[in-house]
Design a protein around this motif. Structure first.
Motif, short mmCIF file in Angstrom:
data_model
loop_
_atom_site.label_atom_id
_atom_site.label_comp_id
_atom_site.label_asym_id
_atom_site.label_seq_id
_atom_site.Cartn_x
_atom_site.Cartn_y
_atom_site.Cartn_z
N LEU A 184 16.07 12.35 -75.14
CA LEU A 184 17.17 12.78 -74.28
C LEU A 184 16.64 13.18 -72.91
CD1 LEU A 184 20.13 13.60 -73.79
CD2 LEU A 184 19.57 15.83 -74.79
N TRP A 185 15.51 13.87 -72.88
CA TRP A 185 14.92 14.29 -71.61
C TRP A 185 14.58 13.09 -70.74
CZ3 TRP A 185 14.76 17.89 -68.30
CH2 TRP A 185 13.79 17.89 -67.30
N VAL B 280 8.07 21.79 -63.43
CA VAL B 280 8.21 22.68 -64.58
C VAL B 280 8.20 21.86 -65.87
CG1 VAL B 280 9.79 24.27 -65.75
CG2 VAL B 280 9.32 24.52 -63.31
N ALA B 281 8.88 20.72 -65.87
CA ALA B 281 8.91 19.89 -67.08
C ALA B 281 7.53 19.37 -67.44
CB ALA B 281 9.87 18.72 -66.87
N TRP B 282 6.71 19.13 -66.45
CA TRP B 282 5.35 18.65 -66.70
C TRP B 282 4.52 19.73 -67.38
CZ3 TRP B 282 0.97 19.73 -63.12
CH2 TRP B 282 -0.18 19.04 -63.48
N ARG B 283 4.77 20.99 -67.04
CA ARG B 283 4.01 22.10 -67.60
C ARG B 283 4.59 22.63 -68.91
NH1 ARG B 283 -0.83 23.12 -66.00
NH2 ARG B 283 -0.48 25.30 -66.42
N VAL B 284 5.90 22.57 -69.08
CA VAL B 284 6.58 23.13 -70.26
C VAL B 284 6.86 22.00 -71.24
CG1 VAL B 284 8.66 24.29 -71.07
CG2 VAL B 284 7.63 24.98 -68.91
N VAL C 33 13.97 22.14 -75.03
CA VAL C 33 15.13 23.01 -74.83
C VAL C 33 14.95 23.81 -73.53
CG1 VAL C 33 16.41 24.97 -75.77
CG2 VAL C 33 15.64 23.13 -77.29
N ILE C 34 13.75 24.32 -73.30
CA ILE C 34 13.47 25.06 -72.07
C ILE C 34 13.55 24.12 -70.87
CG2 ILE C 34 11.73 26.38 -70.81
CD1 ILE C 34 10.85 27.50 -73.53
N ARG C 35 13.05 22.91 -71.00
CA ARG C 35 13.13 21.92 -69.91
C ARG C 35 14.57 21.70 -69.49
NH1 ARG C 35 9.49 16.82 -71.85
NH2 ARG C 35 7.44 17.71 -71.42
N VAL D 181 18.46 24.89 -62.22
CA VAL D 181 18.13 24.37 -60.89
C VAL D 181 19.29 23.56 -60.32
CG1 VAL D 181 16.61 22.80 -59.60
CG2 VAL D 181 15.64 24.41 -61.25
N ILE D 182 19.93 22.76 -61.17
CA ILE D 182 21.07 21.97 -60.72
C ILE D 182 22.20 22.89 -60.26
CG2 ILE D 182 22.90 20.41 -61.51
CD1 ILE D 182 20.68 19.11 -63.32
N ALA D 183 22.43 23.98 -60.97
CA ALA D 183 23.47 24.93 -60.57
C ALA D 183 23.14 25.57 -59.23
CB ALA D 183 23.64 26.00 -61.65
#
Length: 98
Positions: A11-12, A64-68, A72-74, A81-83
């Protein structure tokens, strides 16, 4: 229903592709609209602001996605961030909070 991390990772990948496609379409929309109507009149600084905001938000999500590794956290961080980007965009466009 039990969702595995593999499903969330798939999904990501789809959400990443959709997100960068949305950034591209949002940047192209005023450029195309300006060819057909005088009601849309963006200057170079408008495009720079939009590019920095959208690409900067996307880059922050990617970093952040690269590190986490937890999907679910991603996804949650991405929605945050989108908000924030949306609120900044709306404030810059019409000044709701001013």
């Amino acid at each position: 229903m039990n969702v595995s991390n593999e499903d969330l990772n798939e999904l990501w990948k789809i959400l990443r592709m959709l997100g960068w496609s949305a950034v591209t379409l949002i940047m192209l929309a005023p450029a195309v609209a300006m060819q057909f109507t005088s009601e849309v009149n963006w200057t170079a600084s408008d495009f720079i602001f939009a590019g920095v905001l959208l690409i900067g938000g996307g880059a922050l999500i990617e970093l952040v996605a690269w590190r986490v590794k937890n999907p679910v956290i991603r996804i949650g961080f991405s929605l945050f961030v989108i908000a924030v980007v949306g609120l900044v965009w709306v404030e810059a466009a019409v000044g709701i909070f001013h």
